[in-house]
Each structure stands twice: as structure tokens, then as C-alpha cells.
Design a protein around this motif. Structure first.
Motif: not given
Length: 282
Positions: A235-236, A215-216, A261-263
Motif C-alpha cells: 500500500x502507498x 524510497x518507494x 524508515x524501514x521500521x
């Protein structure tokens, strides 16, 4: 004078005229016959002279044949060779000469054919060379156009400052842009997909994803270089992550392009051209 007296005189004049004409014709015939007889006599003399010459030549030919026959017989006797054997040998000589002439003709024909084939081959090679030159010209044109398009595309890439020393660098945000950077040819590029909890070798270093927030578009990552961990936290996406590696302390960069995803994250590692090559495994 009466008419009866004039009639006999007119008959006499006509008769005299006829006789005169006959005499003239006769004299002309005699003259023509005389001239023709002279011509015929001259021609007959020439024919007789030609006949005499032919007889003389025939006599000389018979005499030459006789001399030749005597010489041939004497030669045959001296060589102990009969006339039949000499004729046989003469025929063999004639056959050999004819065979030699035939061989010479075949050789001339073969040389002519080879010359024609060589000329055709040279013409074909010349045509192929012309085609190759045309193809090379087309390739050069296409290459120049491609190089121009590549330069234009590279100029449109995004330049970002790294997180280590503020050094600006061109980054690729997509796979296509990464291919453009590869064609630029001044650095090495290694694409990867990284899963959370996985320590994955990429190039001569290893990467480990700690966490990701799709999301971020942020993530935490650890880079292991020269057996030393380097934390890259919060980091982005598309942010160059810089660190030094190797005994020559060369500047490496990691760019994450997407967070699935988160993974899972995906991106690439870029190293200088003179950096050590990654190990290969059989």
C-alpha cells in the motif's frame, strides 16, 4: 422829581418786599409744622393702640400661664407627681422625639444612599451587558469568519478512493489537514506512530507493521479487527485502507501519511461517529 426824592421810595419798596417774603416763609412754616404735628399725633395714637394691645396680650398670656400652672399642679397632685418629675418626664419625651427624628433622618439618608448605589450598580450592569453584547457580536463575527475559512480549507482537501469498495473519502496528508477534518466533526480520528514488529492498539482495533520502504513510499500492514487479521500489502502513502469492524459492520479507514524508515510509519485511523469508543485504562 429829583433823585433825592426817589431814593426813600425805593428803600421802602425793598423793605416791604422783604417783610412780605418773611411773612410767607413764616406762614409756610406754620402750615408745615401743623401738618407734621397732625402726622405725629396719628402715629402716636397708633403706637399707643399697639402698646395697649401688647399689654392686653401680655395680660392674657399671664392669665393663660396661671391657668396652665394650676392645671399642671392639679394633674400632678392627682397623679401624685411633683413638678420636678413632670419636667423630667417632659424632657425625656423631648429627647425621645429628637431621637426618633434623628433615626428617621438617618433612615432617609440610608435609603437615599442605597438608591444611589443601586442606580450606580444598575448603570454598571447595563454597561457590562453592553460590553458583553459587543463581545458576543465580535465572537459571532470571528466564528463566522473561522467557519468560512474552515469550509474553504476543507474544500481543498484531497479526495481519494479507498481500496475496499472504491468509496471516495477526504484524507489528511498532514497534521494540520487532520485537524481540519476533526473540526468537520462527522468522524472520529486517532493518530498513531507504528514500529515494525509492534502490535499496537488504535481505537478499537490493532495495527501491525510488517515492512516499509521509504524510497518507494510503500508498506505492508496487518489490521486486526474483531480478532480477525486483515492484510494490507503493498500500500502507498496517503492511500485510504478500508475495512469493516464491529457487529454493525461500520467502515473504518487507516491512512499512512509518512514512512520515516524501514521500521517506522505514522498516520491515523478514522471511524464513524457512532462507532464504539476505545477502551480506557486507569
Amino acid at each position: 422829581m429829583s433823585v433825592l426824592d426817589e431814593t426813600p421810595r425805593s428803600y421802602s419798596g425793598a423793605l416791604l418786599a422783604a417783610i412780605a417774603i418773611s411773612l410767607l416763609v413764616g406762614i409756610g412754616s406754620l402750615i408745615w409744622n401743623y401738618s407734621q404735628s397732625g402726622t405725629l399725633a396719628s402715629q402716636q395714637k397708633e403706637i399707643d393702640a399697639a402698646n395697649d394691645q401688647n399689654k392686653k396680650l401680655a395680660s392674657e398670656l399671664r392669665e393663660t400661664d396661671a391657668h396652665l400652672k394650676v392645671a399642671t399642679e392639679e394633674l400632678g397632685q392627682s397623679l401624685n407627681i411633683t413638678q420636678t418629675e413632670m419636667d423630667k418626664r417632659a424632657q425625656e419625651i423631648i429627647r425621645r422625639e429628637e431621637a426618633n427624628e434623628a433615626d428617621a433622618q438617618r433612615l432617609a439618608n440610608a435609603q437615599k444612599q442605597n438608591a444611589q448605589q443601586t442606580a450606580q450598580q444598575l448603570k454598571a450592569v447595563s454597561s457590562e451587558v453592553s460590553n458583553v453584547k459587543s463581545d458576543v457580536g465580535g465572537v459571532k463575527t470571528d466564528l463566522g469568519k473561522t467557519q468560512g475559512e474552515l469550509a474553504t480549507a476543507i474544500s481543498q482537501l484531497t479526495s481519494m478512493k479507498g481500496d475496499l469498495d472504491g468509496h471516495s473519502t477526504l484524507i489528511a496528508r498532514t497534521h494540520d489537514e487532520l485537524e481540519l477534518l476533526k473540526h468537520k466533526g462527522d468522524r472520529n480520528y486517532y493518530e498513531f506512530t507504528l514500529f515494525k514488529g509492534q502490535r499496537k492498539p488504535v481505537g478499537t482495533v490493532s495495527l501491525e507493521l510488517k515492512k516499509a520502504d521509504p524510497k518507494k513510499n510503500t508498506f505492508d500492514m496487518t489490521v486486526i479487527s474483531d480478532d480477525m487479521p486483515v492484510a494490507k500489502n503493498n500500500k502507498g502513502v496517503n492511500e485510504p485502507l478500508q475495512f469493516y469492524s464491529g457487529k454493525d459492520r461500520l467502515l473504518f479507514e487507516v491512512v499512512i501519511n509518512s514512512i520515516s524508515s524501514k521500521n517506522q510509519v505514522s498516520g491515523y485511523l478514522t471511524t464513524p461517529k457512532n462507532a464504539p469508543a476505545p477502551p480506557t485504562f486507569p
